[in-house]
Design a protein around this motif. Sequence first.
Motif, PDB file in Angstrom:
ATOM      1  N   MET A   1      -0.020 -12.362  -4.328  1.00  0.00           N
ATOM      2  CA  MET A   1       0.965 -11.320  -3.992  1.00  0.00           C
ATOM      3  C   MET A   1       0.256 -10.115  -3.848  1.00  0.00           C
ATOM      4  N   ILE A   2      -0.765  -9.649  -4.508  1.00  0.00           N
ATOM      5  CA  ILE A   2      -1.475  -8.539  -4.070  1.00  0.00           C
ATOM      6  C   ILE A   2      -1.928  -8.549  -2.710  1.00  0.00           C
ATOM      7  N   GLY A   3      -2.599  -9.417  -1.982  1.00  0.00           N
ATOM      8  CA  GLY A   3      -2.700  -9.695  -0.655  1.00  0.00           C
ATOM      9  C   GLY A   3      -1.589  -9.406   0.450  1.00  0.00           C
ATOM     10  N   ARG A   4      -0.461 -10.171   0.000  1.00  0.00           N
ATOM     11  CA  ARG A   4       0.798  -9.723   0.767  1.00  0.00           C
ATOM     12  C   ARG A   4       1.191  -8.578   0.685  1.00  0.00           C
ATOM     13  N   ASN A   5       1.089  -7.798  -0.478  1.00  0.00           N
ATOM     14  CA  ASN A   5       1.391  -6.292  -0.526  1.00  0.00           C
ATOM     15  C   ASN A   5       0.585  -5.394   0.179  1.00  0.00           C
ATOM     16  N   ILE A   6      -0.975  -5.668   0.140  1.00  0.00           N
ATOM     17  CA  ILE A   6      -1.798  -5.028   1.046  1.00  0.00           C
ATOM     18  C   ILE A   6      -1.365  -5.286   2.666  1.00  0.00           C
ATOM     19  N   TYR A   7      -1.222  -6.583   2.972  1.00  0.00           N
ATOM     20  CA  TYR A   7      -0.901  -6.817   4.237  1.00  0.00           C
ATOM     21  C   TYR A   7       0.125  -6.023   4.705  1.00  0.00           C
ATOM     22  N   GLU A   8       1.335  -5.988   4.333  1.00  0.00           N
ATOM     23  CA  GLU A   8       2.812  -5.363   4.696  1.00  0.00           C
ATOM     24  C   GLU A   8       2.456  -3.688   4.636  1.00  0.00           C
ATOM     25  N   ILE A   9       1.841  -3.067   3.569  1.00  0.00           N
ATOM     26  CA  ILE A   9       1.457  -1.868   3.558  1.00  0.00           C
ATOM     27  C   ILE A   9       0.660  -1.489   5.022  1.00  0.00           C
ATOM     28  N   ARG A  10      -0.360  -2.055   5.179  1.00  0.00           N
ATOM     29  CA  ARG A  10      -1.196  -1.920   5.955  1.00  0.00           C
ATOM     30  C   ARG A  10      -0.564  -1.822   7.500  1.00  0.00           C
ATOM     31  N   MET A  11       0.209  -2.983   7.576  1.00  0.00           N
ATOM     32  CA  MET A  11       1.117  -2.975   8.991  1.00  0.00           C
ATOM     33  C   MET A  11       2.034  -1.804   9.138  1.00  0.00           C
ATOM     34  N   LYS A  12       2.758  -1.391   7.938  1.00  0.00           N
ATOM     35  CA  LYS A  12       3.612  -0.296   7.827  1.00  0.00           C
ATOM     36  C   LYS A  12       2.735   1.008   8.364  1.00  0.00           C
ATOM     37  N   LYS A  13       1.530   0.999   7.919  1.00  0.00           N
ATOM     38  CA  LYS A  13       0.862   2.276   8.198  1.00  0.00           C
ATOM     39  C   LYS A  13      -0.076   2.196   9.353  1.00  0.00           C
ATOM     40  N   ASP A  14       0.169   1.035  10.255  1.00  0.00           N
ATOM     41  CA  ASP A  14      -0.443   1.028  11.425  1.00  0.00           C
ATOM     42  C   ASP A  14      -2.032   0.802  11.401  1.00  0.00           C
ATOM     43  N   PHE A  15      -2.532   0.195  10.371  1.00  0.00           N
ATOM     44  CA  PHE A  15      -3.963   0.223  10.183  1.00  0.00           C
ATOM     45  C   PHE A  15      -4.244  -1.421  10.651  1.00  0.00           C
ATOM     46  N   THR A  16      -5.434  -1.408  11.216  1.00  0.00           N
ATOM     47  CA  THR A  16      -5.791  -2.807  11.606  1.00  0.00           C
ATOM     48  C   THR A  16      -6.850  -3.336  10.507  1.00  0.00           C
ATOM     49  N   LEU A  17      -6.918  -4.477  10.538  1.00  0.00           N
ATOM     50  CA  LEU A  17      -7.919  -5.103   9.201  1.00  0.00           C
ATOM     51  C   LEU A  17      -9.221  -4.309   9.383  1.00  0.00           C
ATOM     52  N   SER A  18      -9.914  -4.219  10.443  1.00  0.00           N
ATOM     53  CA  SER A  18     -10.895  -3.523  10.657  1.00  0.00           C
ATOM     54  C   SER A  18     -11.115  -2.139  10.103  1.00  0.00           C
ATOM     55  N   GLU A  19      -9.943  -1.262  10.355  1.00  0.00           N
ATOM     56  CA  GLU A  19      -9.973   0.185  10.170  1.00  0.00           C
ATOM     57  C   GLU A  19      -9.724   0.246   8.447  1.00  0.00           C
ATOM     58  N   LEU A  20      -8.957  -0.594   8.097  1.00  0.00           N
ATOM     59  CA  LEU A  20      -8.740  -0.725   6.373  1.00  0.00           C
ATOM     60  C   LEU A  20     -10.099  -1.059   5.680  1.00  0.00           C
ATOM     61  N   ALA A  21     -10.647  -2.099   6.107  1.00  0.00           N
ATOM     62  CA  ALA A  21     -12.115  -2.518   5.654  1.00  0.00           C
ATOM     63  C   ALA A  21     -12.889  -1.441   5.858  1.00  0.00           C
ATOM     64  N   ASP A  22     -12.995  -0.919   6.921  1.00  0.00           N
ATOM     65  CA  ASP A  22     -14.293   0.085   7.032  1.00  0.00           C
ATOM     66  C   ASP A  22     -13.943   1.394   6.269  1.00  0.00           C
ATOM     67  N   ARG A  23     -12.636   1.812   6.217  1.00  0.00           N
ATOM     68  CA  ARG A  23     -12.491   3.112   5.226  1.00  0.00           C
ATOM     69  C   ARG A  23     -12.380   2.832   3.892  1.00  0.00           C
ATOM     70  N   ALA A  24     -12.465   1.490   3.462  1.00  0.00           N
ATOM     71  CA  ALA A  24     -12.083   1.041   2.022  1.00  0.00           C
ATOM     72  C   ALA A  24     -13.782   0.737   1.770  1.00  0.00           C
ATOM     73  N   GLY A  25     -14.758   0.625   2.503  1.00  0.00           N
ATOM     74  CA  GLY A  25     -15.911   0.200   2.366  1.00  0.00           C
ATOM     75  C   GLY A  25     -16.058  -1.323   1.949  1.00  0.00           C
ATOM     76  N   VAL A  26     -15.292  -2.087   2.395  1.00  0.00           N
ATOM     77  CA  VAL A  26     -15.273  -3.520   2.147  1.00  0.00           C
ATOM     78  C   VAL A  26     -15.383  -4.345   3.406  1.00  0.00           C
ATOM     79  N   SER A  27     -15.976  -5.451   3.192  1.00  0.00           N
ATOM     80  CA  SER A  27     -16.098  -6.292   4.559  1.00  0.00           C
ATOM     81  C   SER A  27     -14.866  -6.969   5.139  1.00  0.00           C
ATOM     82  N   LYS A  28     -14.694  -6.788   6.483  1.00  0.00           N
ATOM     83  CA  LYS A  28     -13.435  -7.188   7.102  1.00  0.00           C
ATOM     84  C   LYS A  28     -13.347  -8.746   6.502  1.00  0.00           C
ATOM     85  N   SER A  29     -13.950  -9.719   6.443  1.00  0.00           N
ATOM     86  CA  SER A  29     -13.926 -11.165   6.123  1.00  0.00           C
ATOM     87  C   SER A  29     -13.127 -11.017   4.611  1.00  0.00           C
TER      88      SER A  29
END
Length: 111
Positions: A1-29
Amino acid sequence: MIGRNIYEIRMKKDFTLSELADRAGVSKSYLSNIERNLNRNPSIQVIRKIANVLDVDLKVLLKTGLTEDDQLPDNEWIELVHELQKSGIKKEQLQDFKQVIEFIKWQNRSN
């Protein structure tokens, strides 16, 4: 459920996976694994970093059920589902329309 929530909010905020990973300091994978629920127990520190970047309360990412902010389907949607069921269409068959739905969502975000 956490993953789905992150995905949905990321999409609403127009972040790519790479952008969110970089800004949060976690790897994209690692972030991808969380979103796809391959990693269902990320550390609270990682979730906190992601929540900060997405500018949402930590509780929003951790939510598991409906809140007052969630919208329940209106009667027209419920009626449509009933009509589909009456016509013999199975839920699995609707997966064929997933690409169309994703395109419509993309179009709506662009407008």
